[in-house]
Design a protein around this motif. Structure first.
Motif, mmCIF file in Angstrom:
data_model
loop_
_atom_site.group_PDB
_atom_site.id
_atom_site.type_symbol
_atom_site.label_atom_id
_atom_site.label_comp_id
_atom_site.label_asym_id
_atom_site.label_seq_id
_atom_site.Cartn_x
_atom_site.Cartn_y
_atom_site.Cartn_z
ATOM 1 N N GLN A 198 0.230 8.691 5.453
ATOM 2 C CA GLN A 198 0.509 7.268 5.900
ATOM 3 C C GLN A 198 1.140 6.518 4.945
ATOM 4 N N ALA A 199 0.990 6.568 3.794
ATOM 5 C CA ALA A 199 1.851 6.127 2.663
ATOM 6 C C ALA A 199 3.281 6.661 2.744
ATOM 7 N N LEU A 207 1.954 -3.566 7.089
ATOM 8 C CA LEU A 207 2.722 -2.914 5.934
ATOM 9 C C LEU A 207 3.959 -2.021 6.314
ATOM 10 N N VAL A 220 5.062 4.382 5.487
ATOM 11 C CA VAL A 220 5.252 3.187 5.104
ATOM 12 C C VAL A 220 6.733 3.377 4.151
ATOM 13 N N GLY A 266 -6.723 3.845 0.015
ATOM 14 C CA GLY A 266 -7.634 4.668 1.087
ATOM 15 C C GLY A 266 -6.813 5.257 2.199
ATOM 16 N N TYR A 267 -5.450 4.850 1.983
ATOM 17 C CA TYR A 267 -4.464 5.538 2.909
ATOM 18 C C TYR A 267 -4.117 6.935 2.572
ATOM 19 N N SER A 268 -4.000 7.867 3.434
ATOM 20 C CA SER A 268 -3.541 9.451 3.389
ATOM 21 C C SER A 268 -2.157 9.159 2.917
ATOM 22 N N THR A 290 -2.906 -5.468 4.239
ATOM 23 C CA THR A 290 -3.373 -3.911 4.012
ATOM 24 C C THR A 290 -3.476 -3.317 5.112
ATOM 25 N N ALA A 291 -3.144 -3.928 6.451
ATOM 26 C CA ALA A 291 -3.333 -3.108 7.485
ATOM 27 C C ALA A 291 -2.066 -2.344 7.781
ATOM 28 N N ILE A 292 -1.983 -1.282 8.400
ATOM 29 C CA ILE A 292 -1.033 -0.380 8.506
ATOM 30 C C ILE A 292 0.437 -0.982 9.244
ATOM 31 N N LEU A 325 -0.951 2.555 -1.917
ATOM 32 C CA LEU A 325 -1.532 2.800 -0.635
ATOM 33 C C LEU A 325 -2.546 4.053 -0.579
ATOM 34 N N THR A 326 -2.242 5.105 -1.467
ATOM 35 C CA THR A 326 -3.202 5.799 -1.451
ATOM 36 C C THR A 326 -4.470 5.584 -2.215
#
Length: 398
Positions: A39-40, A94, A43, A34-36, A89-91, A30-31
């Motif tokens: 955010q990872a 996920l 999930v 592009g996710y922070s 891929t959308a949060i 996830l990182t």
């Protein structure tokens, strides 16, 4: 029946081969897209919440539908969910898929333990619990290595796809190898002769067993302490200026000792009462972790890892066997097992937050906490665990 048990243990090894790398792979994947980190982490938290829900529900559905059916369907649905991690891929999707993967991936645990208990005589259950743990720990040792290789050589999507395939293979093996009538004693205990299976057991029935509730509380406290080796120990090693490889070596030492020592040592440990082994093991686990807070160099970290591992080796096989033995009827067996798995998963979920906050603001207090939790868990286990096998043996020989 004996062959069924050992075949089943091998299936547990296959099942654990990649799943132990799943959470780490989720964070890195996830990182990487592009996710922070926050955010990872969200999930992964959803995955953890799903794991707690899955173990709880798993105890109920096992009593209703049988262990074999629950294992097969949970692995099929887990396979679909994990494959979904590589496809979305959308949060929000996920989060949903991560929750489902955690829930279905852990729903098999009460079913697996129930089937193992149904296939094993009570006096052999501690040893078979150790054999099952051997397969799981061997998979946990190999899985990350394979996961790292797949991620480096191909991609994290391939890691998830291979993981999904392993789960699907596990479901197929259980479907083909385990006989349809295996592991049904819990259902038969709740069934009438003329009306078919009726699952009348409920989790609320467990609440009347005060001593088992003490056992569950001890298990929760032990899990909160134990998970600190994953969340807080790497921070401790880093803060002292040691290389990250030292943390890896400590964890590898734990895994190697468990794999090499637990099975032969359990042949001796099972001669003692469950109350003694469980309480002593929980105490040693907490004390071993507390040694990580002492400023005496690398040797104290190694000693802490050895003492913590010794506590795990002494207590874990008996803890895994106890719920099936403590259940007052076969119908309640899967609920007793599910409650244990739920409390353990809950401790693993909240422990990192507690430990890292203490480490950030109070420093070594987290390791003092581990010692305190070990003492409280020991007292809870001493008060809660009944020596049921010993009583049965005395009654049989009287």
């Amino acid at each position: 029946m004996k062959d069924d048990v050992y075949d089943y243990d091998q299936q547990l090894y296959d099942r654990s081969f990649l799943n132990c790398y799943q959470r780490q792979a989720m964070v890195l994947y996830l990182t990487g897209i592009g996710y922070s980190p926050a955010q990872a982490g969200l999930v992964v938290t959803g995955f953890g919440v799903g794991s707690i829900a899955g173990t709880f529900v798993g105890g109920s559905v096992t009593g209703r539908f049988g262990a074999r059916a629950v294992i097969v369907w949970s692995m099929v649905l887990c396979s679909v969910s994990i494959a979904g991690l590589a496809a979305v891929t959308a949060i929000v999707p996920l989060l949903i898929v991560g929750f489902a993967a955690g829930a279905f991936g852990q729903m098999y645990r009460p079913a697996a333990a129930t089937m193992l208990a149904d296939l094993t005589p009570p006096r052999r259950l501690v040893m078979m619990s150790a054999a099952s743990r051997f397969g799981l720990n061997l998979g946990a040792a190999i899985g990350p290595l394979l996961g790292v290789w797949l991620a480096a050589a191909y991609s994290y999507q391939v890691v998830f796809v291979v993981n999904a395939v392993v789960n699907l293979i596990f479901a197929v093996v259980v479907l083909l190898v385990i006989p349809a009538g295996s592991g049904r004693r819990a259902r038969e205990g709740a069934a009438s002769d003329d009306a078919g299976p009726k699952d009348t057991a409920r989790y609320r029935d467990l609440l009347r067993d005060g001593r088992y509730l003490l056992f569950l509380a001890g298990m929760f406290l032990t899990a909160v302490a134990e998970v600190q080796y994953q969340s807080t120990l790497p921070l401790e090693v880093q803060q002292r200026g040691y290389p990250t490889a030292l943390y890896g070596a400590l964890v590898a030492l734990n895994g190697a000792l468990v794999i090499l020592v637990e099975l032969p040592l359990t042949t001796l440990i099972q001669r003692f009462s469950m109350r003694t082994t469980v309480a002593t093991g929980c105490l040693l686990l907490g004390v071993g972790l507390s040694l990580f807070g002492l400023p005496f160099g690398v040797w104290i970290l190694i000693l802490g890892a050895v003492v913590w591992t010794l506590g795990e080796i002494i207590s874990a096989p008996s803890i895994g066997a106890y719920p099936a033995i403590a259940a007052p009827s076969p119908a309640l067996r899967s609920r007793y097992i599910g409650a244990l798995s739920t409390c353990q998963a809950a401790g693993w979920a909240v422990g990192p937050s507690i430990g890292t906050v203490l480490f950030q603001y109070v420093g070594g207090a987290v390791w003092v906490m581990c010692a305190g939790l070990g003492i409280l868990a020991c007292l809870g286990m001493r008060a809660g665990v009944r020596d049921l096998i010993a009583h049965e043996e005395r009654a049989r020989t009287a």
